[in-house]
Design a protein around this motif. Structure first.
Motif, PDB file in Angstrom:
ATOM      1  N   LEU A 166      41.312  43.939  38.965  1.00  0.00           N
ATOM      2  CA  LEU A 166      40.922  42.620  39.445  1.00  0.00           C
ATOM      3  C   LEU A 166      40.842  41.656  38.273  1.00  0.00           C
ATOM      4  N   GLY A 167      41.263  40.418  38.503  1.00  0.00           N
ATOM      5  CA  GLY A 167      41.173  39.388  37.484  1.00  0.00           C
ATOM      6  C   GLY A 167      40.358  38.210  37.972  1.00  0.00           C
ATOM      7  N   PHE A 168      39.539  37.636  37.092  1.00  0.00           N
ATOM      8  CA  PHE A 168      38.731  36.476  37.460  1.00  0.00           C
ATOM      9  C   PHE A 168      38.122  35.875  36.197  1.00  0.00           C
ATOM     10  N   ASP A 169      37.672  34.644  36.323  1.00  0.00           N
ATOM     11  CA  ASP A 169      36.902  34.013  35.254  1.00  0.00           C
ATOM     12  C   ASP A 169      35.449  34.467  35.381  1.00  0.00           C
ATOM     13  N   ALA A 170      34.875  34.889  34.283  1.00  0.00           N
ATOM     14  CA  ALA A 170      33.555  35.516  34.347  1.00  0.00           C
ATOM     15  C   ALA A 170      32.581  34.872  33.376  1.00  0.00           C
ATOM     16  N   ARG A 171      31.332  34.810  33.826  1.00  0.00           N
ATOM     17  CA  ARG A 171      30.209  34.567  32.930  1.00  0.00           C
ATOM     18  C   ARG A 171      29.649  35.924  32.546  1.00  0.00           C
ATOM     19  N   VAL A 172      29.219  36.053  31.331  1.00  0.00           N
ATOM     20  CA  VAL A 172      28.923  37.365  30.766  1.00  0.00           C
ATOM     21  C   VAL A 172      27.471  37.445  30.321  1.00  0.00           C
ATOM     22  N   SER A 173      26.827  38.548  30.659  1.00  0.00           N
ATOM     23  CA  SER A 173      25.502  38.875  30.119  1.00  0.00           C
ATOM     24  C   SER A 173      25.602  40.236  29.451  1.00  0.00           C
ATOM     25  N   ARG A 174      25.051  40.337  28.257  1.00  0.00           N
ATOM     26  CA  ARG A 174      25.065  41.614  27.550  1.00  0.00           C
ATOM     27  C   ARG A 174      23.887  42.459  28.013  1.00  0.00           C
ATOM     28  N   LEU A 175      24.126  43.737  28.265  1.00  0.00           N
ATOM     29  CA  LEU A 175      23.093  44.646  28.737  1.00  0.00           C
ATOM     30  C   LEU A 175      22.595  45.508  27.579  1.00  0.00           C
ATOM     31  N   PRO A 176      21.401  46.103  27.726  1.00  0.00           N
ATOM     32  CA  PRO A 176      20.884  46.965  26.654  1.00  0.00           C
ATOM     33  C   PRO A 176      21.819  48.141  26.396  1.00  0.00           C
ATOM     34  N   ALA A 177      21.745  48.683  25.190  1.00  0.00           N
ATOM     35  CA  ALA A 177      22.608  49.802  24.815  1.00  0.00           C
ATOM     36  C   ALA A 177      22.375  51.014  25.705  1.00  0.00           C
ATOM     37  N   SER A 178      21.177  51.176  26.217  1.00  0.00           N
ATOM     38  CA  SER A 178      20.860  52.347  27.031  1.00  0.00           C
ATOM     39  C   SER A 178      21.492  52.304  28.409  1.00  0.00           C
ATOM     40  N   GLU A 179      22.082  51.168  28.800  1.00  0.00           N
ATOM     41  CA  GLU A 179      22.717  51.052  30.097  1.00  0.00           C
ATOM     42  C   GLU A 179      24.148  51.576  30.050  1.00  0.00           C
ATOM     43  N   GLU A 180      24.573  52.206  31.135  1.00  0.00           N
ATOM     44  CA  GLU A 180      25.939  52.723  31.235  1.00  0.00           C
ATOM     45  C   GLU A 180      26.965  51.617  31.021  1.00  0.00           C
ATOM     46  N   SER A 181      26.727  50.460  31.615  1.00  0.00           N
ATOM     47  CA  SER A 181      27.617  49.318  31.454  1.00  0.00           C
ATOM     48  C   SER A 181      27.167  48.473  30.270  1.00  0.00           C
ATOM     49  N   GLY A 182      28.134  48.067  29.447  1.00  0.00           N
ATOM     50  CA  GLY A 182      27.791  47.264  28.293  1.00  0.00           C
ATOM     51  C   GLY A 182      27.527  45.813  28.627  1.00  0.00           C
ATOM     52  N   PHE A 183      28.155  45.325  29.737  1.00  0.00           N
ATOM     53  CA  PHE A 183      28.053  43.916  30.097  1.00  0.00           C
ATOM     54  C   PHE A 183      27.973  43.785  31.613  1.00  0.00           C
ATOM     55  N   ARG A 184      27.321  42.707  32.043  1.00  0.00           N
ATOM     56  CA  ARG A 184      27.331  42.337  33.455  1.00  0.00           C
ATOM     57  C   ARG A 184      28.165  41.073  33.578  1.00  0.00           C
ATOM     58  N   LEU A 185      29.145  41.115  34.477  1.00  0.00           N
ATOM     59  CA  LEU A 185      30.060  40.001  34.672  1.00  0.00           C
ATOM     60  C   LEU A 185      29.751  39.311  35.988  1.00  0.00           C
ATOM     61  N   ARG A 186      29.763  38.006  35.950  1.00  0.00           N
ATOM     62  CA  ARG A 186      29.547  37.201  37.151  1.00  0.00           C
ATOM     63  C   ARG A 186      30.793  36.360  37.393  1.00  0.00           C
ATOM     64  N   ALA A 187      31.442  36.592  38.532  1.00  0.00           N
ATOM     65  CA  ALA A 187      32.662  35.852  38.844  1.00  0.00           C
ATOM     66  C   ALA A 187      32.352  34.370  38.997  1.00  0.00           C
ATOM     67  N   ALA A 188      33.055  33.533  38.222  1.00  0.00           N
ATOM     68  CA  ALA A 188      32.826  32.092  38.244  1.00  0.00           C
ATOM     69  C   ALA A 188      33.888  31.362  39.063  1.00  0.00           C
TER      70      ALA A 188
END
Length: 784
Positions: A166-188
């Motif tokens: 999937l492709g989209f423009d995203a706003r990005v939030s960095r997650l703590p290192a202990s989380e499986e995902s490194g970043f949370r993306l929000r489709a803009a």
């Protein structure tokens, strides 16, 4: 003994993985940890080789090889974690997150999409909002090193299949290192399908969707459980049924794991044998069937653990050296943690491994002990759920600080139905595309055991005294481990040795009384030490909101948190028996899931736009308890004791969701506060343009401190205190660095329930607030 020996490196690898993935969050370098472990391994190897040259190296021959294997497993896990964390730190998404900008991304779906309950960031759409785990493959049109991400998108479900890009423009939030995902993306913006899922993965998505649609044609709770039993699809399980399954300890039946994989593997092996396929061929057929099943149910942590363990057993069988179950489990754990160290912090993986270990290690001795007081067949049947419950309960306490007392009998009643529903449901899933009528017949047969399981769940959940409160978090889990070990020691001790039995019994009583006393006494201690004339309280209810406001003997409750028991604990601590005004900001479970705790105790309920069944499930019990329910929009207002309140959001004809949260502006003697619900940044800006809010003394921070915030709004409010209802290790990275930076820049002191527990504010004559916290930390100065 050899079968149990591999437990040592498995436990070492798990402990290492748990520590290393969170190392950057506490300022440690995972590369240094990995290098240290490998250095220790090299030293042990040198000593081991030296010991072999000596005639007195007997101890070395026994202990040091095991230590060497444990260090090798730990070093491999640590190296994988360090390498992955380095890739995250080098990702171009880091700069995007820092500057709060948008960037074009392409992600590859790696898990089944999960429908979110109602719109979160987007406006109304015919497509559901889906939360997916994915792998970042491109940023700004350029390929990048793969990084795990989590995102939510609005796109037809058939397009979000395992392996699709999937492709989209995203706003990005960095997650703590202990989380499986490194970043949370929000489709803009709009989400497009860059590449469809490959054929070897695409077949499963259509099969799952067709099965779910066919199951919806059945009736009652059985219809919701059939897909869960067969392929682990719980999307149709409602909140009431889900709560009943958890309360009765039956939710594991809808989580695909060892039993499902064993059934599929054994069935394929037997069928291949009936076709006179040689042993090697039967093993290959079983592995292919297992791989297809994993694709069908999607690679969830519990499925991966079970599948890997099955592969270990099959490989050992092919080599002519079938190993024991504990050895297979240990090897599977080491292999998976070396591949993905973040599994060490995944509750599903932990519960799956613990249940399997409990069945392998505890079933036989428990059955032997129980057979002394009951018929042997009954002892064998009872030992299975008892072993699994004992092994899993310390982990379950971390999720819910209580013990389900009816879990074992509920599992005994449900046990005969579960395999029937699983096998017949899976056959129906496979038959539907080829022979729809036959497939539907299988579903109707599977509906019967599924309905029975739902009946057992509701019945057990409705029994009084089914939930025994326990000490929360790690102390509660450790004490439960100690208590379980003592209970097993007491039960399995050979006859005689009365002094040992007496000692074990005394220690068991002490280990049990401590957490029970703490769980029951916590609210009593809080009630004795908190200030009596408090004004505002943020309840510690985990990841969610529940804020109490008092004025001249009247009490308002703004949201109820996710669970009734957590809210009830807070109400008991604060001495609240009656709610004059209940404000339900929106219908997400983390804001209204605990409403059952106040049913029959509320005079008036105000809420935002209705959302069909979701809002009905919350409001109906409140209305039956005598509460008047009123839908409000901006402009509504009223009184609470000596305070006055007005609704400043949402506007008329708003679409249900976070951005339609009811926002309350409260003007009380001594302070003024604004409670923002879960408004996102765009809605906050619209609120700011619509109303002249001016300065306030207190703000309830929006959306648990997510990054989706308007600095302009917080600057306008200029609050002294910012209350944040947030759960410890919540998995969302809340509160985010961006939100905390905004509060710092605007002179607002954060009060976080994840750190303070329940927090109570008292407006003082000097224009500030007195702060009392359940955990004894924090202070708030005067107003600016």
């Amino acid at each position: 003994m050899g079968d149990l020996r591999l437990l040592v490196p498995a436990v070492a690898a798990w402990t290492t993985a748990w520590l290393v993935v969170g190392a950057p969050d506490v300022g440690l370098d995972p590369r240094v940890i990995a290098a240290t472990i490998w250095g220790a391994g090299a030293a042990v190897l040198a000593l081991l080789l030296l010991g072999r040259r000596r005639e007195d190296g007997g101890v070395l021959r026994l202990a040091w090889p095991l230590l060497l294997v444990a260090l090798a497993a730990s070093g491999l896990v640590a190296a994988t974690a360090a390498n992955t964390l380095a890739q995250r730190a080098a990702s171009p998404l880091v700069a995007t997150a820092v500057h709060h900008s948008t960037v074009e991304v392409v992600v590859e779906v790696v898990s089944a999409p999960r429908a979110m309950r109602g719109p979160v960031w987007a406006e109304a759409s015919d497509d559901p909002t889906l939360r997916i785990d994915a792998r970042l493959v491109a940023v700004g049109g350029l390929a990048v090193s793969p990084v795990a991400v989590t995102t939510s998108v609005q796109v037809p479900a058939e397009h979000v299949q395992l392996g699709a890009r999937l492709g989209f423009d995203a706003r990005v939030s960095r997650l703590p290192a202990s989380e499986e995902s490194g970043f949370r993306l929000r489709a803009a913006g709009d989400v497009r399908v860059v590449d469809a899922a490959p054929p070897w993965l695409a077949w499963a998505g259509g099969l799952r969707q067709g099965f779910a649609e066919a199951a919806r044609g059945l009736a009652g709770d059985g219809a919701a459980l059939v897909p869960g039993l067969a392929i682990g699809d719980t999307s149709a399980v409602g909140e009431a049924l889900g709560a009943a399954m958890k309360a009765s300890s039956l939710s594991h039946l809808t989580a695909v794991s060892g039993a499902n994989c064993a059934i599929v593997t054994a069935a394929a092996f037997v069928v291949a044998g009936l076709c006179r396929v040689r042993r090697t061929g039967r093993i290959v057929v079983a592995m292919l069937a297992l791989a297809g099943f994993i694709v069908l149910v999607t690679p969830q942590p519990s499925v991966i653990r079970a599948g890997t363990m099955a592969v270990v057993v099959l490989v050992a069988l092919a080599a002519g050296r079938p190993g024991g179950g504990v050895a297979a489990l240990s090897v599977a754990v080491i292999v998976l943690l070396a591949f993905d160290p973040w599994l060490a912090r995944d509750y599903g993986f932990a519960l799956s491994a613990a249940a399997t270990g409990g069945l392998l290690l505890l079933t036989a001795p428990l059955a032997a002990r129980l057979s002394r007081i009951m018929p042997t067949p009954l002892a064998g049947v009872l030992a299975v759920p008892l072993a699994a419950q004992l092994a899993c309960q310390p982990i379950l306490v971390l999720l819910d600080p209580a013990i389900a007392l009816y879990g074992v009998p509920a599992n005994l009643l449900a046990a005969p139905a579960a395999p029937i529903g699983t096998v017949v449901g899976l056959l129906g899933c496979l038959a539907l595309p080829l022979l729809p009528s036959v497939g539907m017949a299988f579903l109707q047969v599977a509906w019967l055991p599924a309905s029975w399981i739902a009946l057992v769940a509701h019945g057990a959940a409705a029994l009084p005294g089914g939930r025994l409160p326990w000490l929360p978090d790690a102390p509660g889990a450790l004490l439960l481990v100690a208590g379980t070990a003592l209970a097993l020691w007491l039960a399995l001790l050979p006859p005689g040795r009365s002094w040992l039995r007496g000692l074990a019994a005394a220690l068991l009583v002490l280990a049990t009384a401590m957490p029970l006393g703490a769980a029951a006494g916590g609210p009593l201690v809080g009630a004795a030490t908190r200030p009596r004339d408090w004004d505002v309280a943020a309840c510690d209810i985990g990841q969610g909101d529940a804020v109490l406001v008092r004025s001249a003997g009247a009490t308002a409750l703004i949201d109820t948190g996710p669970e009734p028991f957590a809210l009830e604990r807070c109400l008991t601590m604060l001495g609240i028996e009656r709610i004059d005004l209940l404000v339900l900001t929106h219908w997400d479970a983390d804001h209204v899931g605990g409403a059952g705790a106040v049913a029959g105790r509320v005079d008036t309920v105000i809420h935002g736009p209705l959302d069909g069944d979701r809002s009905d499930r919350v409001l109906d019990p409140l209305a039956l308890g005598g509460a008047a329910t009123i839908e409000v929009t901006a402009g509504h207002g009223g009184e609470l004791g000596d305070a006055r309140w007005r609704v400043v959001w949402p506007k008329a004809r708003a679409v249900p969701g976070n951005d339609a949260s009811v926002v309350l502006d409260l003007d009380a003697p001594g302070y003024r506060g604004v409670f923002l619900g879960d408004l996102g940044e765009e809605a906050q800006l619209r609120l700011l343009r619509s109303f002249d809010l001016g300065r306030v003394d207190l703000v309830k921070v929006a959306h648990h401190g997510s990054a989706d915030q308007s600095e302009a709004l917080y600057r306008e409010l200029g609050a002294t205190v910012g209350m944040i209802g947030v759960g410890a290790e919540n998995g969302y990275g809340h509160p985010t660095d961006r939100l905390l930076d905004i509060l710092t820049a605007t002179g607002t002191t954060p009060v976080r329930t994840d750190r303070s527990g329940t927090a109570v504010l008292t407006a003082d004559d000097a224009g500030g607030f007195g702060l009392w916290t359940e955990r004894g930390g924090g202070a708030v100065g005067g107003r600016a």
